[in-house]
Write a protein that holds these residues in place. Structure first.
Motif, PDB file in Angstrom:
ATOM      1  N   GLU A  57      69.821  89.299  54.090  1.00  0.00           N
ATOM      2  CA  GLU A  57      69.509  88.232  52.902  1.00  0.00           C
ATOM      3  C   GLU A  57      69.732  88.769  51.790  1.00  0.00           C
ATOM      4  N   PRO A  58      70.203  87.872  51.293  1.00  0.00           N
ATOM      5  CA  PRO A  58      71.573  87.359  49.853  1.00  0.00           C
ATOM      6  C   PRO A  58      69.945  87.984  48.589  1.00  0.00           C
ATOM      7  N   VAL A  59      70.248  88.363  48.040  1.00  0.00           N
ATOM      8  CA  VAL A  59      69.829  89.627  46.884  1.00  0.00           C
ATOM      9  C   VAL A  59      68.914  90.359  47.558  1.00  0.00           C
ATOM     10  N   LYS A  60      67.991  90.230  48.954  1.00  0.00           N
ATOM     11  CA  LYS A  60      67.245  90.750  49.384  1.00  0.00           C
ATOM     12  C   LYS A  60      68.117  92.852  49.318  1.00  0.00           C
ATOM     13  N   SER A  61      68.714  92.080  50.528  1.00  0.00           N
ATOM     14  CA  SER A  61      69.546  93.283  51.357  1.00  0.00           C
ATOM     15  C   SER A  61      71.200  93.105  50.637  1.00  0.00           C
ATOM     16  N   TYR A  62      71.571  92.772  49.729  1.00  0.00           N
ATOM     17  CA  TYR A  62      72.999  93.133  49.072  1.00  0.00           C
ATOM     18  C   TYR A  62      73.019  92.107  47.946  1.00  0.00           C
ATOM     19  N   ILE A  63      73.523  92.648  46.815  1.00  0.00           N
ATOM     20  CA  ILE A  63      73.619  91.562  46.044  1.00  0.00           C
ATOM     21  C   ILE A  63      75.252  91.658  45.298  1.00  0.00           C
ATOM     22  N   ILE A  64      75.838  90.584  45.371  1.00  0.00           N
ATOM     23  CA  ILE A  64      77.664  90.447  45.140  1.00  0.00           C
ATOM     24  C   ILE A  64      78.299  90.288  43.479  1.00  0.00           C
ATOM     25  N   ASN A  65      78.612  90.892  42.817  1.00  0.00           N
ATOM     26  CA  ASN A  65      78.903  90.512  41.878  1.00  0.00           C
ATOM     27  C   ASN A  65      80.560  90.936  41.849  1.00  0.00           C
ATOM     28  N   GLU A  66      81.270  89.645  40.896  1.00  0.00           N
ATOM     29  CA  GLU A  66      82.866  89.420  40.951  1.00  0.00           C
ATOM     30  C   GLU A  66      82.979  89.820  42.041  1.00  0.00           C
ATOM     31  N   ASN A  67      83.938  90.877  42.623  1.00  0.00           N
ATOM     32  CA  ASN A  67      84.469  91.072  44.007  1.00  0.00           C
ATOM     33  C   ASN A  67      84.151  92.197  43.928  1.00  0.00           C
ATOM     34  N   GLN A  68      82.392  92.699  44.288  1.00  0.00           N
ATOM     35  CA  GLN A  68      81.857  93.613  44.675  1.00  0.00           C
ATOM     36  C   GLN A  68      80.340  93.592  45.531  1.00  0.00           C
ATOM     37  N   ILE A  69      80.261  94.241  46.250  1.00  0.00           N
ATOM     38  CA  ILE A  69      79.199  93.793  47.474  1.00  0.00           C
ATOM     39  C   ILE A  69      78.584  95.414  46.724  1.00  0.00           C
ATOM     40  N   THR A  70      77.452  95.161  46.980  1.00  0.00           N
ATOM     41  CA  THR A  70      76.499  95.908  46.956  1.00  0.00           C
ATOM     42  C   THR A  70      74.664  96.090  47.272  1.00  0.00           C
ATOM     43  N   PHE A  71      74.873  97.035  48.862  1.00  0.00           N
ATOM     44  CA  PHE A  71      73.912  96.736  49.902  1.00  0.00           C
ATOM     45  C   PHE A  71      72.615  97.710  49.357  1.00  0.00           C
ATOM     46  N   ALA A  72      71.692  96.791  49.356  1.00  0.00           N
ATOM     47  CA  ALA A  72      70.374  97.513  49.209  1.00  0.00           C
ATOM     48  C   ALA A  72      70.366  98.876  49.545  1.00  0.00           C
ATOM     49  N   ALA A  73      70.531  99.138  51.461  1.00  0.00           N
ATOM     50  CA  ALA A  73      70.520 100.588  51.868  1.00  0.00           C
ATOM     51  C   ALA A  73      72.064 100.639  52.192  1.00  0.00           C
ATOM     52  N   ALA A  74      72.028 101.880  51.875  1.00  0.00           N
ATOM     53  CA  ALA A  74      74.053 102.345  52.862  1.00  0.00           C
ATOM     54  C   ALA A  74      73.963 101.757  53.936  1.00  0.00           C
ATOM     55  N   PRO A  75      74.815 101.537  54.647  1.00  0.00           N
ATOM     56  CA  PRO A  75      75.157 100.905  55.990  1.00  0.00           C
ATOM     57  C   PRO A  75      75.834 102.392  56.411  1.00  0.00           C
ATOM     58  N   LYS A  76      75.283 101.912  57.789  1.00  0.00           N
ATOM     59  CA  LYS A  76      75.340 103.517  58.847  1.00  0.00           C
ATOM     60  C   LYS A  76      77.255 103.872  58.992  1.00  0.00           C
ATOM     61  N   THR A  77      77.209 104.857  59.460  1.00  0.00           N
ATOM     62  CA  THR A  77      78.891 104.975  59.638  1.00  0.00           C
ATOM     63  C   THR A  77      79.487 103.860  60.722  1.00  0.00           C
ATOM     64  N   ASN A  78      79.066 104.167  61.998  1.00  0.00           N
ATOM     65  CA  ASN A  78      79.401 103.058  62.578  1.00  0.00           C
ATOM     66  C   ASN A  78      78.994 101.505  62.893  1.00  0.00           C
ATOM     67  N   ASP A  79      77.740 101.178  61.359  1.00  0.00           N
ATOM     68  CA  ASP A  79      77.820  99.754  61.403  1.00  0.00           C
ATOM     69  C   ASP A  79      78.922  98.866  61.726  1.00  0.00           C
ATOM     70  N   SER A  80      78.482  97.692  62.474  1.00  0.00           N
ATOM     71  CA  SER A  80      79.844  96.709  62.233  1.00  0.00           C
ATOM     72  C   SER A  80      79.685  95.667  61.034  1.00  0.00           C
ATOM     73  N   PHE A  81      80.280  94.914  60.373  1.00  0.00           N
ATOM     74  CA  PHE A  81      80.249  94.469  59.606  1.00  0.00           C
ATOM     75  C   PHE A  81      81.421  93.265  59.537  1.00  0.00           C
ATOM     76  N   TYR A  82      80.411  91.680  59.467  1.00  0.00           N
ATOM     77  CA  TYR A  82      81.159  90.898  60.034  1.00  0.00           C
ATOM     78  C   TYR A  82      80.688  90.012  58.590  1.00  0.00           C
ATOM     79  N   ALA A  83      81.853  89.278  57.525  1.00  0.00           N
ATOM     80  CA  ALA A  83      81.377  88.592  56.091  1.00  0.00           C
ATOM     81  C   ALA A  83      82.328  87.275  56.338  1.00  0.00           C
ATOM     82  N   VAL A  84      81.549  85.678  55.933  1.00  0.00           N
ATOM     83  CA  VAL A  84      82.133  84.456  56.511  1.00  0.00           C
ATOM     84  C   VAL A  84      81.815  83.821  55.243  1.00  0.00           C
ATOM     85  N   VAL A  85      82.325  83.392  53.937  1.00  0.00           N
ATOM     86  CA  VAL A  85      82.447  82.869  52.838  1.00  0.00           C
ATOM     87  C   VAL A  85      82.121  81.378  53.081  1.00  0.00           C
TER      88      VAL A  85
END
Length: 133
Positions: A57-85
């Motif tokens: 969920e945007p803003v609750k789980s992550y915030i994007i500022n310019e070209n940097q994403i900051t997650f509310a909690a650190a993703p685990k070592t083997n977590d998969s990531f997928y993002a679509v603009v």
């Protein structure tokens, strides 16, 4: 049936590069890239983010500022990531000046890293900053 709702500001969806190789269970901030180039986002709601197949969920789980994403909690070592603009601002040539017309004339303002003083609707004064880039 035609599309109903707010239109995207420009074209096709794009997939962000996978950043999961950087996940270590401690880091929460990561640079966003597409094709190895920085991706600058207009807001957190314009990117769909999935961690381990779970839509975030945007803003609750992550915030994007310019070209940097900051997650509310650190993703685990083997977590998969997928993002679509989902939407982006249209790419235009650099704006170097602004012409403001009046009923009788026009004034051109140079925008090379300058601040433009403005009076807001509530009567307070503020500034608009223009990025040289």
């Amino acid at each position: 049936m035609p599309y109903i709702g707010r239109p995207n500001e420009s074209g096709a969806y794009r997939k962000l590069d996978d950043i999961s190789s950087q996940f270590d269970g401690n880091l929460v901030s990561f640079n966003l890239v597409i094709g190895g180039l920085p991706f600058f986002c207009q807001n957190s709601y314009s990117v769909l983010i999935s961690l381990e197949g779970v839509i975030q969920e945007p803003v609750k789980s992550y915030i994007i500022n310019e070209n940097q994403i900051t997650f509310a909690a650190a993703p685990k070592t083997n977590d998969s990531f997928y993002a679509v603009v989902l939407s982006t601002t249209q790419t235009t040539p650099s704006l170097t000046s602004l012409t403001i017309g009046t009923r009788t004339a026009a004034a051109t303002i140079d925008l090379h890293g300058e601040h433009l003083g403005v009076v807001k609707r509530d009567g307070t004064k503020g500034f608009i900053a223009f990025n040289k880039a």
